[in-house]
Design a protein around this motif. Structure first.
Motif, PDB file in Angstrom:
ATOM      1  N   GLU A  79      -6.681  30.201 -36.910  1.00 16.96           N
ATOM      2  CA  GLU A  79      -5.291  31.143 -37.134  1.00 16.96           C
ATOM      3  C   GLU A  79      -5.255  31.020 -35.012  1.00 16.96           C
ATOM      4  N   ILE A  80      -6.976  31.669 -34.280  1.00 19.18           N
ATOM      5  CA  ILE A  80      -7.208  32.114 -32.993  1.00 19.18           C
ATOM      6  C   ILE A  80      -6.269  30.655 -32.483  1.00 19.18           C
ATOM      7  N   ARG A  81      -6.961  29.140 -32.350  1.00 25.22           N
ATOM      8  CA  ARG A  81      -6.486  28.297 -32.369  1.00 25.22           C
ATOM      9  C   ARG A  81      -5.028  27.864 -31.887  1.00 25.22           C
ATOM     10  N   ASN A  82      -4.777  28.401 -32.704  1.00 21.13           N
ATOM     11  CA  ASN A  82      -3.174  27.511 -33.561  1.00 21.13           C
ATOM     12  C   ASN A  82      -1.983  28.611 -32.232  1.00 21.13           C
ATOM     13  N   ALA A  83      -2.684  29.687 -32.417  1.00 17.71           N
ATOM     14  CA  ALA A  83      -2.239  31.006 -31.932  1.00 17.71           C
ATOM     15  C   ALA A  83      -0.992  29.950 -30.420  1.00 17.71           C
ATOM     16  N   GLU A  84      -0.064  31.168 -30.178  1.00 19.01           N
ATOM     17  CA  GLU A  84       0.967  30.704 -28.703  1.00 19.01           C
ATOM     18  C   GLU A  84       0.174  31.980 -27.592  1.00 19.01           C
ATOM     19  N   LYS A  85      -0.294  32.902 -28.053  1.00 24.76           N
ATOM     20  CA  LYS A  85      -0.743  33.904 -26.949  1.00 24.76           C
ATOM     21  C   LYS A  85      -2.009  34.585 -27.422  1.00 24.76           C
ATOM     22  N   ILE A  86      -2.775  34.859 -26.911  1.00 27.58           N
ATOM     23  CA  ILE A  86      -4.095  35.931 -27.572  1.00 27.58           C
ATOM     24  C   ILE A  86      -4.850  37.454 -26.681  1.00 27.58           C
ATOM     25  N   ILE A  87      -4.321  37.951 -27.273  1.00 28.38           N
ATOM     26  CA  ILE A  87      -5.994  39.397 -26.851  1.00 28.38           C
ATOM     27  C   ILE A  87      -6.708  39.761 -26.906  1.00 28.38           C
ATOM     28  N   PHE A  88      -7.512  39.547 -26.077  1.00 33.43           N
ATOM     29  CA  PHE A  88      -8.773  39.566 -26.047  1.00 33.43           C
ATOM     30  C   PHE A  88      -9.226  41.041 -25.911  1.00 33.43           C
ATOM     31  N   ARG A 133     -20.860  36.731 -31.246  1.00 37.06           N
ATOM     32  CA  ARG A 133     -22.143  35.459 -31.772  1.00 37.06           C
ATOM     33  C   ARG A 133     -21.811  35.483 -33.153  1.00 37.06           C
ATOM     34  N   GLU A 134     -21.819  36.502 -33.780  1.00 32.58           N
ATOM     35  CA  GLU A 134     -21.837  36.757 -35.339  1.00 32.58           C
ATOM     36  C   GLU A 134     -21.148  35.927 -35.982  1.00 32.58           C
ATOM     37  N   SER A 135     -19.654  35.912 -35.170  1.00 31.80           N
ATOM     38  CA  SER A 135     -17.872  35.270 -35.809  1.00 31.80           C
ATOM     39  C   SER A 135     -18.150  33.566 -35.405  1.00 31.80           C
ATOM     40  N   GLY A 136     -18.738  33.543 -34.396  1.00 29.80           N
ATOM     41  CA  GLY A 136     -18.634  32.110 -33.359  1.00 29.80           C
ATOM     42  C   GLY A 136     -17.363  32.307 -32.550  1.00 29.80           C
ATOM     43  N   LEU A 137     -17.300  33.228 -32.596  1.00 27.97           N
ATOM     44  CA  LEU A 137     -15.982  33.300 -31.288  1.00 27.97           C
ATOM     45  C   LEU A 137     -16.686  33.690 -29.391  1.00 27.97           C
ATOM     46  N   ASP A 138     -17.299  33.176 -29.681  1.00 25.61           N
ATOM     47  CA  ASP A 138     -18.448  33.051 -27.985  1.00 25.61           C
ATOM     48  C   ASP A 138     -18.102  31.966 -27.761  1.00 25.61           C
ATOM     49  N   LYS A 139     -18.334  30.502 -28.939  1.00 25.64           N
ATOM     50  CA  LYS A 139     -18.211  29.561 -28.684  1.00 25.64           C
ATOM     51  C   LYS A 139     -16.744  29.157 -29.046  1.00 25.64           C
ATOM     52  N   LEU A 140     -15.345  29.469 -29.454  1.00 26.91           N
ATOM     53  CA  LEU A 140     -14.398  29.398 -29.441  1.00 26.91           C
ATOM     54  C   LEU A 140     -13.323  30.199 -28.219  1.00 26.91           C
ATOM     55  N   ILE A 141     -14.001  31.076 -27.835  1.00 22.91           N
ATOM     56  CA  ILE A 141     -12.953  31.326 -26.581  1.00 22.91           C
ATOM     57  C   ILE A 141     -13.134  30.711 -25.222  1.00 22.91           C
ATOM     58  N   PRO A 142     -14.166  30.239 -24.847  1.00 27.38           N
ATOM     59  CA  PRO A 142     -13.686  29.535 -24.015  1.00 27.38           C
ATOM     60  C   PRO A 142     -13.420  28.054 -23.371  1.00 27.38           C
ATOM     61  N   THR A 143     -13.289  27.492 -24.840  1.00 26.62           N
ATOM     62  CA  THR A 143     -12.523  26.574 -25.377  1.00 26.62           C
ATOM     63  C   THR A 143     -10.916  26.452 -25.847  1.00 26.62           C
ATOM     64  N   LEU A 144     -10.011  27.860 -25.774  1.00 24.03           N
ATOM     65  CA  LEU A 144      -8.720  27.752 -25.661  1.00 24.03           C
ATOM     66  C   LEU A 144      -7.933  26.849 -24.891  1.00 24.03           C
ATOM     67  N   LYS A 145      -6.943  26.401 -24.918  1.00 22.93           N
ATOM     68  CA  LYS A 145      -6.342  25.938 -24.420  1.00 22.93           C
ATOM     69  C   LYS A 145      -4.929  26.933 -23.888  1.00 22.93           C
ATOM     70  N   GLN A 146      -4.951  28.246 -24.572  1.00 27.23           N
ATOM     71  CA  GLN A 146      -3.275  28.232 -24.392  1.00 27.23           C
ATOM     72  C   GLN A 146      -4.015  29.847 -23.673  1.00 27.23           C
ATOM     73  N   PRO A 147      -2.606  30.769 -23.066  1.00 20.86           N
ATOM     74  CA  PRO A 147      -2.786  32.117 -22.532  1.00 20.86           C
ATOM     75  C   PRO A 147      -3.762  32.792 -23.010  1.00 20.86           C
ATOM     76  N   VAL A 148      -4.947  33.321 -22.384  1.00 17.69           N
ATOM     77  CA  VAL A 148      -5.728  34.421 -22.891  1.00 17.69           C
ATOM     78  C   VAL A 148      -5.569  35.346 -22.153  1.00 17.69           C
ATOM     79  N   LEU A 149      -5.211  36.817 -22.312  1.00 11.27           N
ATOM     80  CA  LEU A 149      -5.455  37.876 -21.709  1.00 11.27           C
ATOM     81  C   LEU A 149      -6.750  39.061 -22.272  1.00 11.27           C
TER      82      LEU A 149
END
Length: 197
Positions: free
Chosen positions: A35-44, A58-74
């Motif tokens: 769901e995060i990968r397919n979003a147009e905009k992401i707020i962290f 780290r427990e959710s694997g989001l530490d690996k995902l977030i740096p790879t995102l290509k859409q705008p992340v705030l």
């Protein structure tokens, strides 16, 4: 527009969701990778302590995902700090998106009589980039004990004993030390700009 607020147990997510709603958009709270990968905009978002927040990522694997995102992340507040190389808070290794370290007000600060945490309204200035399109310097709401120094990714500055990064940007990644969702109409304009970058 699909907007996802990353829900990893360390955020003031409801106030951000309401702020987005006031702008006429709906945001989904999620920690699901697809769901995060397919979003147009992401707020962290982030509120709390850096090392425990990073542990949850780290427990959710989001530490690996977030740096790879290509859409705008705030990243907001602690969210922005976690996107830096690391933080003195809990001796935490960050996501390494912004090439700067997060340090505590006090030993590094020329003015040592500062009240910590910094709580309240402060003016931001030297604004750059899409996040501040059409805006001039104004006051925003902050509450934090740690800060990112000035660096090549700095797109807004504020002062509390010394100048530091009020906002950062690198490629599709944005961060604000302040809380736009608590910064009145000016903060709403910043959020709106993010939704249109």
């Amino acid at each position: 527009m699909k907007i996802v607020i990353i829900n990893y147990g360390a955020g003031n997510i409801q106030s951000i969701k309401f702020a987005i709603k006031r702008l006429g958009y709906d945001a989904v709270l999620s920690n699901a990778v697809d769901e995060i990968r397919n979003a147009e905009k992401i707020i962290f978002p982030g509120v709390g302590e850096a090392s425990s927040a990073m542990k949850k990522l780290r427990e959710s694997g989001l530490d690996k995902l977030i740096p790879t995102l290509k859409q705008p992340v705030l990243g907001i507040c602690l969210g922005m700090q976690l996107m830096c190389n690391g933080s003195e808070e809990g001796n935490t290794k960050g996501l390494g998106i912004f090439d700067v370290d997060v340090v505590k007000f006090g030993p590094h600060t020329p003015e040592r009589s500062l009240k910590i945490p910094q709580i309240g309204w402060n003016k931001i200035y030297d604004l750059k980039g899409d996040l501040f399109q059409g805006l001039t310097e104004d006051y925003v709401y902050l509450v934090h004990s740690f800060y990112a120094s000035l660096c090549g990714d700095t797109i807004a500055i504020t002062d509390y004993g010394l100048p530091y990064s009020a906002a950062l940007q690198k490629d599709n990644f944005y961060g604000t030390q302040f809380h736009p969702e608590k910064s009145g109409e000016y903060g709403s304009a910043i959020l709106e700009n993010f939704l249109w970058v």
